[in-house]
Design an enzyme around this catalytic site. Structure first.
Site, PDB file in Angstrom:
ATOM      1  N   HIS A   8       0.825  -1.216   0.000  1.00 25.12           N
ATOM      2  CA  HIS A   8       0.000   0.000   0.000  1.00 25.12           C
ATOM      3  C   HIS A   8       0.856   1.262   0.000  1.00 25.12           C
ATOM      4  O   HIS A   8       2.037   1.231   0.322  1.00 25.12           O
ATOM      5  CB  HIS A   8      -0.979   0.013   1.178  1.00 25.12           C
ATOM      6  CG  HIS A   8      -0.373   0.102   2.540  1.00 25.12           C
ATOM      7  ND1 HIS A   8      -0.113  -1.016   3.329  1.00 25.12           N
ATOM      8  CD2 HIS A   8       0.035   1.176   3.275  1.00 25.12           C
ATOM      9  CE1 HIS A   8       0.405  -0.619   4.473  1.00 25.12           C
ATOM     10  NE2 HIS A   8       0.507   0.695   4.473  1.00 25.12           N
ATOM     11  N   HIS A  87       3.788   7.386   3.343  1.00 22.61           N
ATOM     12  CA  HIS A  87       4.745   6.275   3.386  1.00 22.61           C
ATOM     13  C   HIS A  87       4.407   5.262   2.302  1.00 22.61           C
ATOM     14  O   HIS A  87       3.365   5.341   1.666  1.00 22.61           O
ATOM     15  CB  HIS A  87       4.771   5.598   4.775  1.00 22.61           C
ATOM     16  CG  HIS A  87       3.504   4.905   5.164  1.00 22.61           C
ATOM     17  ND1 HIS A  87       2.449   5.546   5.783  1.00 22.61           N
ATOM     18  CD2 HIS A  87       3.105   3.622   4.989  1.00 22.61           C
ATOM     19  CE1 HIS A  87       1.479   4.677   6.003  1.00 22.61           C
ATOM     20  NE2 HIS A  87       1.839   3.513   5.513  1.00 22.61           N
ATOM     21  N   GLU A 136       7.525   1.386   5.174  1.00 24.94           N
ATOM     22  CA  GLU A 136       6.920   0.370   6.047  1.00 24.94           C
ATOM     23  C   GLU A 136       7.171  -0.990   5.440  1.00 24.94           C
ATOM     24  O   GLU A 136       7.031  -1.161   4.220  1.00 24.94           O
ATOM     25  CB  GLU A 136       5.415   0.625   6.178  1.00 24.94           C
ATOM     26  CG  GLU A 136       4.673  -0.388   7.024  1.00 24.94           C
ATOM     27  CD  GLU A 136       3.171  -0.127   7.119  1.00 24.94           C
ATOM     28  OE1 GLU A 136       2.723   0.973   6.734  1.00 24.94           O
ATOM     29  OE2 GLU A 136       2.451  -1.023   7.558  1.00 24.94           O
TER      30      GLU A 136
HETATM   31  C1  LIG Z   1       0.468   0.596  11.368  1.00 18.75           C
HETATM   32  C2  LIG Z   1      -0.819   1.088  10.854  1.00 18.75           C
HETATM   33  C3  LIG Z   1      -0.721   1.474   9.423  1.00 18.75           C
HETATM   34  C4  LIG Z   1      -0.289   0.220   8.645  1.00 18.75           C
HETATM   35  O1  LIG Z   1       0.048   0.353   7.469  1.00 18.75           O
HETATM   36  O2  LIG Z   1      -0.381  -0.884   9.220  1.00 18.75           O
HETATM   37  C5  LIG Z   1       0.264   2.616   9.226  1.00 18.75           C
HETATM   38  O3  LIG Z   1       0.980   2.711   8.253  1.00 18.75           O
HETATM   39  S1  LIG Z   1       0.272   3.794  10.493  1.00 18.75           S
HETATM   40  C6  LIG Z   1       1.364   5.083   9.881  1.00 18.75           C
HETATM   41  C7  LIG Z   1       1.672   6.036  11.008  1.00 18.75           C
HETATM   42  N1  LIG Z   1       2.777   5.535  11.815  1.00 18.75           N
HETATM   43  C8  LIG Z   1       4.034   5.955  11.541  1.00 18.75           C
HETATM   44  O4  LIG Z   1       4.296   6.765  10.674  1.00 18.75           O
HETATM   45  C9  LIG Z   1       5.113   5.359  12.423  1.00 18.75           C
HETATM   46  C10 LIG Z   1       6.511   5.646  11.870  1.00 18.75           C
HETATM   47  N2  LIG Z   1       6.784   7.084  11.873  1.00 18.75           N
HETATM   48  C11 LIG Z   1       7.593   7.622  12.854  1.00 18.75           C
HETATM   49  O5  LIG Z   1       8.088   6.953  13.739  1.00 18.75           O
HETATM   50  C12 LIG Z   1       7.824   9.127  12.767  1.00 18.75           C
HETATM   51  O6  LIG Z   1       6.833   9.710  11.954  1.00 18.75           O
HETATM   52  C13 LIG Z   1       9.252   9.505  12.212  1.00 18.75           C
HETATM   53  C14 LIG Z   1      10.329   8.942  13.134  1.00 18.75           C
HETATM   54  C15 LIG Z   1       9.433   8.991  10.795  1.00 18.75           C
HETATM   55  C16 LIG Z   1       9.348  11.026  12.201  1.00 18.75           C
HETATM   56  O7  LIG Z   1       9.024  11.465  13.495  1.00 18.75           O
HETATM   57  P1  LIG Z   1       9.714  12.782  14.113  1.00 18.75           P
HETATM   58  O8  LIG Z   1       9.099  13.017  15.463  1.00 18.75           O
HETATM   59  O9  LIG Z   1      11.191  12.656  14.014  1.00 18.75           O
HETATM   60  O10 LIG Z   1       9.162  13.902  13.134  1.00 18.75           O
HETATM   61  P2  LIG Z   1       9.939  15.096  12.488  1.00 18.75           P
HETATM   62  O11 LIG Z   1       8.897  15.962  11.877  1.00 18.75           O
HETATM   63  O12 LIG Z   1      10.901  15.701  13.476  1.00 18.75           O
HETATM   64  O13 LIG Z   1      10.736  14.401  11.291  1.00 18.75           O
HETATM   65  C17 LIG Z   1      12.122  14.118  11.337  1.00 18.75           C
HETATM   66  C18 LIG Z   1      12.581  14.133   9.888  1.00 18.75           C
HETATM   67  O14 LIG Z   1      11.891  13.091   9.145  1.00 18.75           O
HETATM   68  C19 LIG Z   1      11.120  13.685   8.091  1.00 18.75           C
HETATM   69  N3  LIG Z   1       9.864  12.953   7.998  1.00 18.75           N
HETATM   70  C20 LIG Z   1       8.948  12.799   8.979  1.00 18.75           C
HETATM   71  N4  LIG Z   1       7.894  12.066   8.523  1.00 18.75           N
HETATM   72  C21 LIG Z   1       8.171  11.774   7.223  1.00 18.75           C
HETATM   73  C22 LIG Z   1       7.489  11.062   6.192  1.00 18.75           C
HETATM   74  N5  LIG Z   1       6.274  10.486   6.432  1.00 18.75           N
HETATM   75  N6  LIG Z   1       8.056  10.949   4.972  1.00 18.75           N
HETATM   76  C23 LIG Z   1       9.272  11.522   4.729  1.00 18.75           C
HETATM   77  N7  LIG Z   1      10.000  12.228   5.656  1.00 18.75           N
HETATM   78  C24 LIG Z   1       9.430  12.338   6.881  1.00 18.75           C
HETATM   79  C25 LIG Z   1      10.903  15.122   8.488  1.00 18.75           C
HETATM   80  O15 LIG Z   1      10.695  15.909   7.342  1.00 18.75           O
HETATM   81  C26 LIG Z   1      12.208  15.428   9.179  1.00 18.75           C
HETATM   82  O16 LIG Z   1      13.189  15.651   8.187  1.00 18.75           O
HETATM   83  P3  LIG Z   1      14.268  16.826   8.410  1.00 18.75           P
HETATM   84  O17 LIG Z   1      15.083  16.810   7.153  1.00 18.75           O
HETATM   85  O18 LIG Z   1      15.022  16.436   9.669  1.00 18.75           O
HETATM   86  O19 LIG Z   1      13.416  18.075   8.598  1.00 18.75           O
HETATM   87 CO   LIG Z   2       0.851   1.765   6.317  1.00 14.63          CO
END
Ligand SMILES: CC[C@H](C(=O)O)C(=O)SCCNC(=O)CCNC(=O)[C@H](O)C(C)(C)COP(=O)(O)OP(=O)(O)OC[C@H]1O[C@@H](n2cnc3c(N)ncnc32)[C@H](O)[C@@H]1OP(=O)(O)O
Ligand SMILES: [Co+2]
Length: 145
Positions: A8, A87, A136
């Protein structure tokens, strides 16, 4: 590791109902699942099923609305208020072997594998190590290998 099926594309939205109407009325989606809450991930989620080939399931659009601002998707929506591609999720046959693979390549795996929206184990790899794409990895549901 071999590249697996694209399960997905996660799309974050501030308004799940509006996004469902968009995929139904503008994109012509005819197969959209009921939305459900996934509190452990802080999201309300539903799936837009795209057509597959030869009777197989197509890749889904996973629509994600944050349950609160202090969640991963809530924080992302603050920075991206219109929503957007959040993602990408690929399937693997063995989630633990995949985790070891990414870690062996120096990629930051976020936490331990946990149950995702498809009821199988998933983990995420940090976008910083994945060309800017939050990635993911999901274990293929049993019987679908
Ligand atoms: C599980 C249920 C469902 C499934 O498929 O089964 C899902 O997919 S649920 C989806 C929601 N859950 C998650 O996204 C969990 C994983 N994500 C995380 O742990 C955080 O979002 C993380 C660590 C990627 C970022 O968190 P943080 O607190 O560090 O946020 P910042 O805004 O400080 O970001 C740091 C840095 O990463 C870049 N960033 C953040 N999110 C994304 C993204 N989705 N895609 C690309 N880049 C991302 C952000 O721009 C910052 O970059 P920087 O250059 O440092 O500014
Ligand atoms: Co997902």
């Amino acid at each position: 590791m071999k590249l697996g099926r694209l399960n997905h594309i996660g799309v974050a939205t501030p308004d799940l109902a509006a996004s469902i109407a968009f995929y139904r009325d503008i994109m012509g989606a005819s197969d959209i699942t009921e939305a459900f809450d996934l509190p452990e991930q802080g999201v309300k989620v539903c799936f837009v099923n795209t057509p597959g080939e030869n009777g197989t399931a197509g890749t889904q659009i996973e629509l994600l609305q944050p349950l609160s601002p202090d969640t991963a998707v809530g924080k992302w929506i603050e920075k991206n208020p219109l929503g957007g591609q959040h993602h990408i999720c690929y399937e693997v046959p063995d989630i633990h072997a995949a985790k070891a693979w990414f870690e062996s390549k120096g990629k930051k795996v976020l936490g331990e594998p946990r149950i995702g929206a498809h009821g199988t184990l998933i983990f995420f790899v940090h976008p910083r190590d994945m060309g800017g794409v939050l990635t993911e990895i999901m274990e293929t549901p049993k019987g679908e290998h």
